[in-house]
Design a protein around this motif. Structure first.
Motif, PDB file in Angstrom:
ATOM      1  N   ALA A   5       1.957  43.758 -51.060  1.00 14.37           N
ATOM      2  CA  ALA A   5       1.148  44.708 -50.303  1.00 14.37           C
ATOM      3  C   ALA A   5       0.580  44.029 -49.066  1.00 14.37           C
ATOM      4  CB  ALA A   5       0.019  45.239 -51.169  1.00 14.37           C
ATOM      5  N   SER A   6       0.465  44.790 -47.996  1.00 19.70           N
ATOM      6  CA  SER A   6      -0.090  44.262 -46.760  1.00 19.70           C
ATOM      7  C   SER A   6      -0.667  45.393 -45.932  1.00 19.70           C
ATOM      8  CB  SER A   6       0.993  43.527 -45.962  1.00 19.70           C
ATOM      9  OG  SER A   6       2.017  44.422 -45.586  1.00 19.70           O
ATOM     10  N   THR A 100      12.727  50.788 -67.586  1.00 18.35           N
ATOM     11  CA  THR A 100      13.466  49.621 -68.065  1.00 18.35           C
ATOM     12  C   THR A 100      14.499  49.976 -69.126  1.00 18.35           C
ATOM     13  OG1 THR A 100      11.612  49.196 -69.569  1.00 18.35           O
ATOM     14  CG2 THR A 100      11.664  47.956 -67.498  1.00 18.35           C
ATOM     15  N   SER A 101      14.396  51.156 -69.680  1.00 15.97           N
ATOM     16  CA  SER A 101      15.399  51.682 -70.601  1.00 15.97           C
ATOM     17  C   SER A 101      15.169  53.193 -70.641  1.00 15.97           C
ATOM     18  CB  SER A 101      15.216  51.073 -71.996  1.00 15.97           C
ATOM     19  OG  SER A 101      14.203  51.738 -72.701  1.00 15.97           O
ATOM     20  N   PRO A 102      16.051  53.939 -71.308  1.00 13.40           N
ATOM     21  CA  PRO A 102      15.813  55.385 -71.407  1.00 13.40           C
ATOM     22  C   PRO A 102      14.492  55.735 -72.092  1.00 13.40           C
ATOM     23  CG  PRO A 102      18.071  54.880 -71.968  1.00 13.40           C
ATOM     24  CD  PRO A 102      17.363  53.560 -71.849  1.00 13.40           C
ATOM     25  N   TRP A 103      13.881  54.747 -72.799  1.00 10.57           N
ATOM     26  CA  TRP A 103      12.676  55.071 -73.554  1.00 10.57           C
ATOM     27  C   TRP A 103      11.464  54.253 -73.136  1.00 10.57           C
ATOM     28  CZ3 TRP A 103      17.274  53.211 -75.593  1.00 10.57           C
ATOM     29  CH2 TRP A 103      18.160  54.201 -76.048  1.00 10.57           C
ATOM     30  N   THR A 104      11.649  53.289 -72.252  1.00  4.64           N
ATOM     31  CA  THR A 104      10.535  52.397 -71.931  1.00  4.64           C
ATOM     32  C   THR A 104      10.394  52.209 -70.431  1.00  4.64           C
ATOM     33  OG1 THR A 104      11.959  50.445 -72.079  1.00  4.64           O
ATOM     34  CG2 THR A 104      10.794  51.098 -74.092  1.00  4.64           C
ATOM     35  N   SER A 105       9.206  51.811 -70.044  1.00  6.75           N
ATOM     36  CA  SER A 105       8.960  51.475 -68.647  1.00  6.75           C
ATOM     37  C   SER A 105       7.958  50.332 -68.592  1.00  6.75           C
ATOM     38  CB  SER A 105       8.443  52.686 -67.875  1.00  6.75           C
ATOM     39  OG  SER A 105       7.186  53.104 -68.389  1.00  6.75           O
ATOM     40  N   THR A 106       7.904  49.678 -67.470  1.00  4.08           N
ATOM     41  CA  THR A 106       7.010  48.537 -67.258  1.00  4.08           C
ATOM     42  C   THR A 106       6.306  48.709 -65.927  1.00  4.08           C
ATOM     43  OG1 THR A 106       8.458  47.064 -68.523  1.00  4.08           O
ATOM     44  CG2 THR A 106       6.886  46.031 -67.022  1.00  4.08           C
ATOM     45  N   ASP A 107       5.017  48.390 -65.910  1.00  5.17           N
ATOM     46  CA  ASP A 107       4.258  48.435 -64.666  1.00  5.17           C
ATOM     47  C   ASP A 107       4.324  47.087 -63.957  1.00  5.17           C
ATOM     48  OD1 ASP A 107       1.543  50.494 -65.980  1.00  5.17           O
ATOM     49  OD2 ASP A 107       3.470  51.025 -65.085  1.00  5.17           O
ATOM     50  N   TYR A 108       4.587  47.150 -62.654  1.00  2.00           N
ATOM     51  CA  TYR A 108       4.549  45.962 -61.807  1.00  2.00           C
ATOM     52  C   TYR A 108       3.505  46.185 -60.718  1.00  2.00           C
ATOM     53  CZ  TYR A 108       8.964  44.691 -64.022  1.00  2.00           C
ATOM     54  OH  TYR A 108       9.934  44.363 -64.935  1.00  2.00           O
ATOM     55  N   TRP A 109       2.687  45.162 -60.502  1.00  2.00           N
ATOM     56  CA  TRP A 109       1.588  45.263 -59.540  1.00  2.00           C
ATOM     57  C   TRP A 109       1.813  44.313 -58.361  1.00  2.00           C
ATOM     58  CZ3 TRP A 109      -2.574  48.573 -59.914  1.00  2.00           C
ATOM     59  CH2 TRP A 109      -2.755  49.219 -61.144  1.00  2.00           C
ATOM     60  N   GLY A 110       1.418  44.794 -57.207  1.00  2.00           N
ATOM     61  CA  GLY A 110       1.342  43.920 -56.050  1.00  2.00           C
ATOM     62  C   GLY A 110       0.046  43.124 -56.094  1.00  2.00           C
ATOM     63  N   GLN A 111      -0.127  42.220 -55.144  1.00  2.64           N
ATOM     64  CA  GLN A 111      -1.242  41.287 -55.187  1.00  2.64           C
ATOM     65  C   GLN A 111      -2.530  41.841 -54.586  1.00  2.64           C
ATOM     66  OE1 GLN A 111       0.757  41.476 -52.759  1.00  2.64           O
ATOM     67  NE2 GLN A 111      -0.293  40.859 -50.885  1.00  2.64           N
ATOM     68  N   GLY A 112      -2.483  42.958 -53.931  1.00  2.00           N
ATOM     69  CA  GLY A 112      -3.686  43.531 -53.344  1.00  2.00           C
ATOM     70  C   GLY A 112      -3.861  43.177 -51.886  1.00  2.00           C
ATOM     71  N   THR A 113      -4.391  44.125 -51.150  1.00  3.87           N
ATOM     72  CA  THR A 113      -4.730  43.909 -49.748  1.00  3.87           C
ATOM     73  C   THR A 113      -6.111  44.533 -49.513  1.00  3.87           C
ATOM     74  OG1 THR A 113      -3.968  44.192 -47.456  1.00  3.87           O
ATOM     75  CG2 THR A 113      -3.520  46.012 -48.965  1.00  3.87           C
ATOM     76  N   GLU A 114      -6.973  43.803 -48.830  1.00  3.41           N
ATOM     77  CA  GLU A 114      -8.368  44.210 -48.718  1.00  3.41           C
ATOM     78  C   GLU A 114      -8.606  45.104 -47.511  1.00  3.41           C
ATOM     79  OE1 GLU A 114     -11.032  40.948 -49.025  1.00  3.41           O
ATOM     80  OE2 GLU A 114     -12.818  42.218 -49.160  1.00  3.41           O
TER      81      GLU A 114
END
Length: 119
Positions: A5-6, A100-114
């Motif tokens: 993020a920026s 990530t599969s037909p039944w699952t998902s995963t959250d990915y986060w950016g590092q943050g921008t102020e």
């Protein structure tokens, strides 16, 4: 998967900023979103966009002022923030809910921008 993020900065009330979130490879995501957090408070969802149909959600406090735009060709999510207010001051994070599969998902986060809105 990495999200970067920026675009944050210091602005005066009424001014604009455009945040960007770039991810490292093409994603199959349910939704991709902007969150924000101030010290002592929980992280809150500001806006998100559906991976399926592009429909967007906005927190009531930003409706009419913020616009979320996704560019899947460029692996980029934007948040155009207009008419900024003091209460928009926060660290802004992007998050991708990746299938990530037909039944699952995963959250990915950016590092943050102020973002600081101050007169």
């Amino acid at each position: 998967v990495q999200l970067q993020a920026s675009g944050g900065g210091l602005v005066q009330p009424g001014e604009s900023l455009k945040l960007s979130c770039v991810w490292s490879r093409s994603l199959d995501y349910h939704a991709i979103a902007w969150f924000r957090q101030v010290p002592g408070k929980e992280r809150e969802a500001v806006s998100c966009v559906s991976g399926a149909d592009g429909s967007a959600y906005y927190h009531d406090s930003v409706k009419g002022r913020f616009t979320i735009v996704r560019d899947d060709a460029e692996n980029t999510l934007y948040l155009q923030m207009n008419s900024l207010k003091h209460e928009d001051t926060a660290v802004y994070y992007c998050r991708a809910d990746v299938r990530t599969s037909p039944w699952t998902s995963t959250d990915y986060w950016g590092q943050g921008t102020e973002v600081t809105v101050s007169s």
